[in-house]
Each structure stands twice: as C-alpha cells, then as structure tokens.
Design an enzyme around this catalytic site. Structure first.
Site, PDB file in Angstrom:
ATOM      1  N   HIS A 226      17.566 -45.543  90.692  1.00 39.01           N
ATOM      2  CA  HIS A 226      18.392 -46.439  91.529  1.00 39.01           C
ATOM      3  C   HIS A 226      19.828 -45.928  91.650  1.00 39.01           C
ATOM      4  O   HIS A 226      20.750 -46.707  91.868  1.00 39.01           O
ATOM      5  CB  HIS A 226      18.404 -47.876  90.984  1.00 39.01           C
ATOM      6  CG  HIS A 226      17.045 -48.402  90.639  1.00 39.01           C
ATOM      7  ND1 HIS A 226      16.297 -49.191  91.494  1.00 39.01           N
ATOM      8  CD2 HIS A 226      16.272 -48.216  89.539  1.00 39.01           C
ATOM      9  CE1 HIS A 226      15.136 -49.488  90.919  1.00 39.01           C
ATOM     10  NE2 HIS A 226      15.089 -48.909  89.735  1.00 39.01           N
TER      11      HIS A 226
ATOM     12  N   GLU B 209      25.039 -30.349 104.137  1.00 40.12           N
ATOM     13  CA  GLU B 209      25.104 -31.433 105.130  1.00 40.12           C
ATOM     14  C   GLU B 209      24.309 -31.072 106.381  1.00 40.12           C
ATOM     15  O   GLU B 209      23.573 -31.890 106.944  1.00 40.12           O
ATOM     16  CB  GLU B 209      26.554 -31.707 105.538  1.00 40.12           C
ATOM     17  CG  GLU B 209      27.383 -32.390 104.474  1.00 40.12           C
ATOM     18  CD  GLU B 209      28.841 -32.472 104.913  1.00 40.12           C
ATOM     19  OE1 GLU B 209      29.203 -33.458 105.549  1.00 40.12           O
ATOM     20  OE2 GLU B 209      29.603 -31.526 104.632  1.00 40.12           O
TER      21      GLU B 209
END
Ligand code: ARG
Length: 467
Positions: free
Chosen positions: A160, A294
């Site tokens: 998480h 990216e």
C-alpha cells in the site's frame, strides 16, 4: 490504360483510379520498411520456381541479380518510391521489370501479394524479435549483476506504499528480473508462431503450379510451411501476440519506471540516476528530472493502444485476406520500435543506478518495519499470534507517541507490553536480523538473494536465442 491506373492490375479497368483513392489505398509510404524482407522472399520464391522447372535457371539468375541491384538502390537511397504503384511489393517488382524486362514479370508466378505480404511481415517480425531479445537479455543481465552487488543493501519494503518490512535492494531488483524472465518466455513462444511460412498460399486457395513449399520454407529459415492457405493469408494472430507481449513488457517497465521516479525524488531519496539519463528544467535551475523512466511509463499507453488496434482490426474479418489487413503495419512497426527503444534505455540505465544506501537504511528504520519480527519473536516465546499482534500494536503506538523506533526502546520500555520480552529481542529488531531471518528460497536474506542471482544467471544462459 491511363498512367494513373496500376499496371499490375489495370487490365479490367476502364477509367483511372481517382487520385485521392490511389493515395488513400496506397501503403508504400510505410510498408517500404519491408523492402529487404520482400526481396529476400522473392529471391527464395524465384529459386524454388527454378528448382521445380517453372522458371529456367537463366530467368532465376536474372531475377536474383536484378533484385540484388534493387536492394542496393534502396539501401543507397536512390530508389524512387511511387505512390501510384501502391505498395512495396509492386514498387520493387516494377523496378525489377524496368531493369530486366519481361523476365521480371515472371517473378509473380504462383504467388499473390496476399501471401507475399504475410511472408514479409513474418520475416520482419522474426528479425525484430531477435534484436529485441538481445536487448532484453542485456537488461536482465544488468539487473542480475546489480542485485548481486546490492544483496546486503537494506531498504524498506512496501505494501500500500506504506512501510511494511525491510527487504534487500537486491531482492527488489530480482523481483523486476522475474517479471522480465516471464516476458522473455512469452517473446520466445511468440517467435515459434511467427516463424511459419505463408508463401505458396497465393491469393487464398493455393496455386496450380507445382511449387515446393518446403524448399521455400527452408531457404527462408521458416520452421515449416503453414498448413492452410486460407488461414495463411488472413492470420495476424502473431502480430496480436507480439503486441500483447509488448504490452505486458511495457506494463512491467512502467511499474519499474514509477519506482525509479519515486526513488529519485527528494522525499524518497533512495537512488541517484546518472546525469546522462536525466534532463533539467528551463525555469527551475535546481531540477534534475528522471525523463527516461517517465517516458517509458508514458510510452506504455501507445503500445496498449496498438494491441487494441490490432484486436479490433481482426475481430470481424471474414476469411480470407481483406484490405483491412494493410492497417496491421503501422501499429506493429511502432510497437516494435517502442519496445526496442524502451528496452535499450533500461538496459543502459539499470546498471548505472546508484543506490543511496544510508538513506534507504534510514527509511527502513522509520515506519516500524520490524514490527512483524517482534510479533514472530513473541510467538517463538509461546505467545499466540493474535496476542502478539496486539502487544506489538501497543508498542508501536508508544513508539509513535515517544518518536522512537522499536529498536530504540529500552528493554524496560518494551517489557511494559509483555514480560516475555528479553534482551535477545534486539537481535530480531535490527534491520540486518530481520532480513537475514527470511532465509528460504524466494526470501529476502542476502545469501538467498545471491543464490537467486546465480540461478537467474544460469537460467538466462540456458536460453538460446531463437530457441
Ligand atoms: N499492401 C497490401 C497489404 O499490406 C498488400 C496486399 C494487397 N493485396 C490485395 N489483394 N490488394 O495488405
């Protein structure tokens, strides 16, 4: 017959093709990329035709010499691609006929552009798969060596995106490597179905000439001729399989990219990427942006798009060949180029990742990453797991209040929560103790990481290119 009507099929036409329609239906602007595969296929076809007596040896030689000259013209950039000639196949054949006369017109005996284009794409895909495989191997090797070097480097592991348990950086990198190992298998599996020869299916039903498809298949390095002529000219599964491989691979590279981007941020500060993989900002002088990961993350979307394009392209096509199939090339070419470039970027970049060990270690010390180790310790001392969970929960709450990690508390502080805790607890509360204790196959202990790296090295070298 008007000049604007294609000489290869103009016979039954009474008016020239509309200029816009000629441009709309032509594919030569992009399928010229298949030129060398087209010539390779034609040389094999002519060789086979001579072997079975459909062409004389002289005709075969004239065709082969002519095609080799055409290849030279293309390579030197001297070839004049013509849109009215529609596609790569007719451009090359027309130039061959210009050069060697009527014999050039015999090349198309016993074949059609339908089996020709299917053959060209498969040859192209096979070549590209082999190039992609080299880059994929290089990347996997780089990861394995990085993992081996960083087998002892401790970082926080997350679930998480919250600190969960300490892991070794090498273990994390080997998790990436496992994803790529499966992608590698998918690529090699796809290659098997690419390497089947459609040539000889002709337009759709086969041909009346006494062709020998085994000869052509062998000349072109195909594993076998395709079984069914209708299927051979219409099948594009292999293209879908490749883009599906590509989509899964890019999904993996995108996940890795996301982590690299996070890790280079000042907030994580886990790694540095050398300047050559980054760029700056035109307005903020302090910036060093991780553009390469990216962009890889961004390019994933277009490859997913190509997979959707190809699936949709094929979904309602009746047998056999339909002009729709001309639309297979641009998505496929772009998927191939994108995968190759992204793999190259990663293969260059991964070995250059510089872990900031102290910073990773510090991050792992925060967030109570050894809480599970404390619970396991209590269980080993006879406490039931649910009770141990509760005890550790209270210790963590105390740590949050006093701003202390579990390993920073004194024995008396810890004993407030359970009398079973003794001096030996500090062995399990250290990060080193925590990772070393996960000492089984697939675990994060440094010696397990080194053994896993060794197994990965062996598995990789056992894979044969093109096998
Ligand atoms: N340019 C075509 C393609 O890419 C070649 C095959 C055309 N065949 C035909 N019968 N029009 O699919």
């Amino acid at each position: 017959m008007s000049q604007a009507t294609n000489q290869s099929w103009g016979g039954r036409f009474s008016e020239p093709t509309d200029a816009f329609v000629a441009r709309f239906t032509a594919s030569v602007t992009f399928d010229q990329r298949l030129a060398s595969q087209d010539i390779q296929g034609s040389i094999a076809h002519a060789t086979m035709l001579a072997r079975v007596g459909v062409l004389t040896d002289d005709e075969r030689d004239a065709i082969i010499n002519g095609l080799n000259e055409v290849q030279g013209e293309i390579e030197r950039g001297e070839f004049n691609w013509s849109v009215p000639l529609e596609d790569v196949h007719m451009n090359i054949e027309a130039r061959l006929t210009e050069k060697i006369g009527i014999t050039g017109k015999k090349l198309h005996t016993g074949r059609s552009r339908n089996d020709q284009v299917a053959t060209d794409i498969r040859l192209f895909m096979r070549d590209e798969i082999d190039v992609i495989e080299v880059e994929l191997k290089r990347l996997r090797e780089g990861m394995i060596e990085l993992a081996d070097r960083e087998a002892e480097t401790i970082m926080p592991g997350f679930t998480h995106l919250q600190t969960a348990q300490p892991v070794t950086f090498g273990h994390h990198i080997l998790a990436w490597q496992e994803m790529l190992a499966r992608d590698h298998e998918r690529l090699l599996d796809c290659r098997k179905r690419v390497n089947v020869m459609p040539l000889g299916a002709a337009a759709l039903a086969g041909t009346t000439y006494p062709i020998d498809r085994h000869v052509t298949a062998e000349l072109l390095g195909f594993d076998r001729p395709s079984e069914n002529s209708l299927d051979a000219v219409s099948d594009r599964d292999f293209a879908i399989e490749f883009t599906s491989f590509a989509s899964i691979l890019l999904m993996h590279l995108s996940r890795m990219s996301e982590e690299l981007v996070l890790w280079t941020s000042a907030q994580f500060n886990f790694i540095d990427l050398p300047d050559r993989f980054c760029t700056g900002s035109s307005i903020m002088p302090q910036k060093k942006n991780p553009d390469v990961p990216e962009l890889v993350r961004g390019k994933t979307g277009r490859v997913y798009g190509h997979l959707m394009s190809l699936l949709t392209l094929m979904k309602s096509q009746p047998l056999a060949y339909n002009k729709d199939n001309q639309e297979d090339k641009e998505p496929l070419f772009d998927a191939v180029d994108t995968v190759r470039d992204c793999l190259k970027a990663f293969a260059d970049m991964v070995p250059a990742i510089e872990p900031k060990k102290a910073s990773m270690y510090e991050a792992a010390r925060r967030g109570f990453s050894t809480a599970t180790d404390l619970a396991d310790y209590l269980v080993r001392k006879g406490v039931a797991f649910r009770d141990a969970h509760e005890i550790v929960g209270q210790s963590v709450a105390y740590g949050l209040k006093t701003e202390k990690d579990l390993s920073e508390m004194s024995l008396d502080e810890l004993k407030q929560f359970s009398a079973t805790i003794e001096q030996d607890v500090f062995e399990v509360l250290t990060l080193e103790g925590s990772v070393a204790a996960r000492n089984h196959i697939g675990g994060t202990a440094p010696n397990q990481v080194r053994a896993a790296a060794q197994r990965a090295r062996e598995a990789l070298s056992a894979l044969k290119a093109g096998a």
